[in-house]
Scaffold this motif. Structure first.
Motif, mmCIF file in Angstrom:
data_model
loop_
_atom_site.group_PDB
_atom_site.id
_atom_site.type_symbol
_atom_site.label_atom_id
_atom_site.label_comp_id
_atom_site.label_asym_id
_atom_site.label_seq_id
_atom_site.Cartn_x
_atom_site.Cartn_y
_atom_site.Cartn_z
ATOM 1 N N GLU A 401 -120.785 96.215 56.781
ATOM 2 C CA GLU A 401 -121.587 95.273 58.146
ATOM 3 C C GLU A 401 -120.378 96.263 59.537
ATOM 4 O O GLU A 401 -121.315 96.213 60.402
ATOM 5 N N ARG A 404 -123.023 98.395 60.505
ATOM 6 C CA ARG A 404 -124.534 98.134 60.954
ATOM 7 C C ARG A 404 -124.465 97.592 62.287
ATOM 8 O O ARG A 404 -125.129 97.402 63.656
ATOM 9 N N LEU A 405 -123.182 97.340 62.769
ATOM 10 C CA LEU A 405 -123.091 96.156 64.127
ATOM 11 C C LEU A 405 -122.680 97.163 65.345
ATOM 12 O O LEU A 405 -123.082 97.223 66.751
ATOM 13 N N HIS A 437 -114.637 90.218 58.768
ATOM 14 C CA HIS A 437 -115.720 90.517 58.217
ATOM 15 C C HIS A 437 -116.849 89.259 57.617
ATOM 16 O O HIS A 437 -118.211 89.555 58.347
ATOM 17 N N VAL A 440 -118.164 88.705 61.180
ATOM 18 C CA VAL A 440 -119.375 89.722 61.857
ATOM 19 C C VAL A 440 -120.546 90.252 60.908
ATOM 20 O O VAL A 440 -120.893 90.108 61.552
ATOM 21 N N ARG A 441 -120.798 89.028 59.665
ATOM 22 C CA ARG A 441 -121.575 89.310 58.862
ATOM 23 C C ARG A 441 -122.548 88.107 59.501
ATOM 24 O O ARG A 441 -123.918 88.112 59.550
ATOM 25 N N LEU A 444 -124.213 89.020 63.014
ATOM 26 C CA LEU A 444 -125.291 89.795 62.665
ATOM 27 C C LEU A 444 -126.744 88.884 61.660
ATOM 28 O O LEU A 444 -128.088 89.092 61.441
ATOM 29 N N ASP A 445 -126.282 87.851 60.821
ATOM 30 C CA ASP A 445 -127.454 87.081 60.204
ATOM 31 C C ASP A 445 -127.924 86.250 61.480
ATOM 32 O O ASP A 445 -128.921 86.179 61.500
#
Length: 499
Positions: A401, A404-405, A437, A440-441, A444-445
């Motif tokens: 993740e 991706r960020l 973590h 961050v996840r 993103l959601d």
């Protein structure tokens, strides 16, 4: 040379039967001088040379042979002269005209005379001998050389062995600490060879100038030191024998272990099992004789010695500190500053003044560079152009993740997005990986792509409260407009007509 049977018959005839020497010589068919000799000895005395043999061809070359053999003492055993090679050199270089046999006979006799003879020694309880040995093992699937520390107590023949990746100062000190813990005390004296770890210099009168580390170890445990003759390993024969025993019995076949810790735990068990054995010439087991050794040991101090190698140095312009041919990182704030390095068996600790500023796993490679990515994040926040090529971040094992960020921030915000990604990484300086973590996840959601959102979500996780994000500052979220509900809308549902 006459047989013993003839000696017996001649002596009986003369001494018992009264036969004269002349008559005995006639009867037995031998010379009267031989009869006289037989009457002096009850058995044949063998050939006895009355004076050294004369070797007219060899004697002028004896000093040359002696010098060759003396020079060989300083050479490798496998690269010394054979008698055949000495003969060839005498013939080709010095004009020797004799045969090879007299040369080989002289070389054999000369080597026999020069072999050292030893005095059997008695060993009182409470004294020890120390040395290092070498073997091969497989650690973590990698075949490598093992350097093992050995301490032997000659009175009881008790033995302690511990392996290390290299024979270093810190291994030497750690071996002592571990051996003292294994035996439960400190020997009154310890015999060493003249290893440079303990001896800085041998002075002209034979006294030793000890190294600082060895003096610290000795001052901490208060044992007396003794040193063997330079180049004479047989002065400490018990530990030399223990090293060979350990190699043959503990390290054959080649040991396979996941780590040095696992191997050393197994070796300690073998050393304990060996104490049940009864060695040749003794009526007691090693363990029974060890009790007398233990009674004579000095008590251990309350705290063990800090078994490390200390070095003062300076951090470079790229925030690296060199120790034993490898470079270890420090926070960028300490670049160009004086630091202190403590090298342990499996760890390198770097300090500045009274503060510990870095800890790294110990590397035994050469020219290795060991980074902590966290050390470089403050600098990368300023120099974001170096982010993609920053060596300290290469191979940093972060959850997917994060990548991706990073990609979304850079695509949507450009250089500012790189800086915000570094700011997200810097959250790891304060918060645990699991919290960052998870944030961050979650960001993103939600589509809340930014440092402020991630930080807010981290704090919400720690404080266990629901997030309250102001989504107006995140223009990348899809907008949804919800109108006020009208009563007519419900009527259209009942009638089926469109509102």
């Amino acid at each position: 040379m006459y047989a013993v049977d003839l000696y017996g018959r001649v002596r009986r005839a003369c001494h018992v039967d009264g036969t004269s020497k002349s008559e005995a010589a006639r009867v037995f068919g031998i010379d009267r001088k031989t009869v006289a000799k037989i009457l002096k000895h009850s058995v044949p005395p063998g050939y006895r040379r009355s004076k050294p043999p004369v070797r007219p061809k060899l004697d002028p070359f004896v000093p040359i042979i002696d010098q060759i053999l003396e020079d060989d003492k300083s050479q490798l055993k496998k690269q010394r002269h054979t008698a055949k090679r000495i003969f060839e050199r005498l013939r080709d270089e010095h004009g020797f005209t004799g045969g090879i046999t007299i040369v080989t006979d002289y070389v054999r006799e000369r080597k026999h005379r020069s072999r050292e003879v030893f005095v059997p020694l008695a060993h009182p309880p409470g004294h020890a001998q120390v040395d290092f040995g070498e073997a091969v093992g497989v650690i973590g699937g990698v075949r490598r050389k093992l350097h093992y520390f050995a301490m032997a107590l000659p009175h009881s023949d008790a033995l302690f062995i511990k392996t290390y990746p290299a024979e270093t100062t810190e291994a030497f000190c750690d071996g002592h600490v571990a051996a003292f813990a294994f035996f439960g005390g400190v020997p009154a004296s310890i015999l060493y060879d003249n290893t440079t770890i303990a001896v800085a210099k041998i002075l002209g009168d034979g006294t030793r100038k000890r190294t600082r580390v060895f003096l610290e170890l000795q001052s901490h445990y208060l044992f007396e030191d003794r040193f063997g003759r330079p180049g004479k390993g047989n002065d400490k024969g018990h530990v030399e024998g223990g090293i060979g025993f350990g190699r043959r019995n503990f390290l054959v076949p080649i040991p396979h272990f996941e780590s040095f810790e696992a191997l050393n735990a197994w070796l300690e068990e073998r050393c304990l099992e060996r104490q049940d054995e009864v060695l040749r010439g003794h009526g007691e087991t090693i363990g029974e004789r060890l009790l007398r050794d233990l009674d004579a040991l000095l008590p251990r101090p309350a705290a063990p010695y800090d078994a490390c190698h200390k070095v003062s140095t300076r951090a470079t312009s790229i925030s690296m500190v060199r120790y034993h041919c490898n470079d270890y990182s420090v926070p960028v704030a300490y670049a160009h500053r004086e630091v202190q390095v403590r090298g342990y068996i499996s760890e390198v600790v770097i300090g500045c003044d009274t503060e510990v500023i870095a800890r790294h796993r110990r590397s035994y490679e050469k020219a290795d560079m060991i980074f902590d990515p966290m050390h470089f994040l403050p600098l990368l926040e300023q120099k974001v152009g170096a982010l993609d090529q920053a060596a300290p971040l290469q191979g940093w094992d972060l959850p997917g993740e994060f990548a991706r960020l990073h990609r979304l921030l850079e695509v949507r915000m450009g250089k500012k997005g790189k800086r915000e990604y570094v700011q997200v990484l810097r959250l790891l300086e304060t918060f645990e990986m699991d919290h960052v973590h998870g944030a961050v996840r979650q960001a993103l959601d939600l589509g809340a792509i930014g440092y402020d959102a991630v930080k807010h979500l981290v704090l919400c996780r720690i404080e266990r409260r629901p997030p309250r994000l102001d989504l107006e500052i995140y223009p990348y979220l899809p907008r949804a407009r919800v109108q006020t509900t009208k009563p007519a809308s419900y009527m259209s549902l009942i009638s089926g007509a469109p509102s």
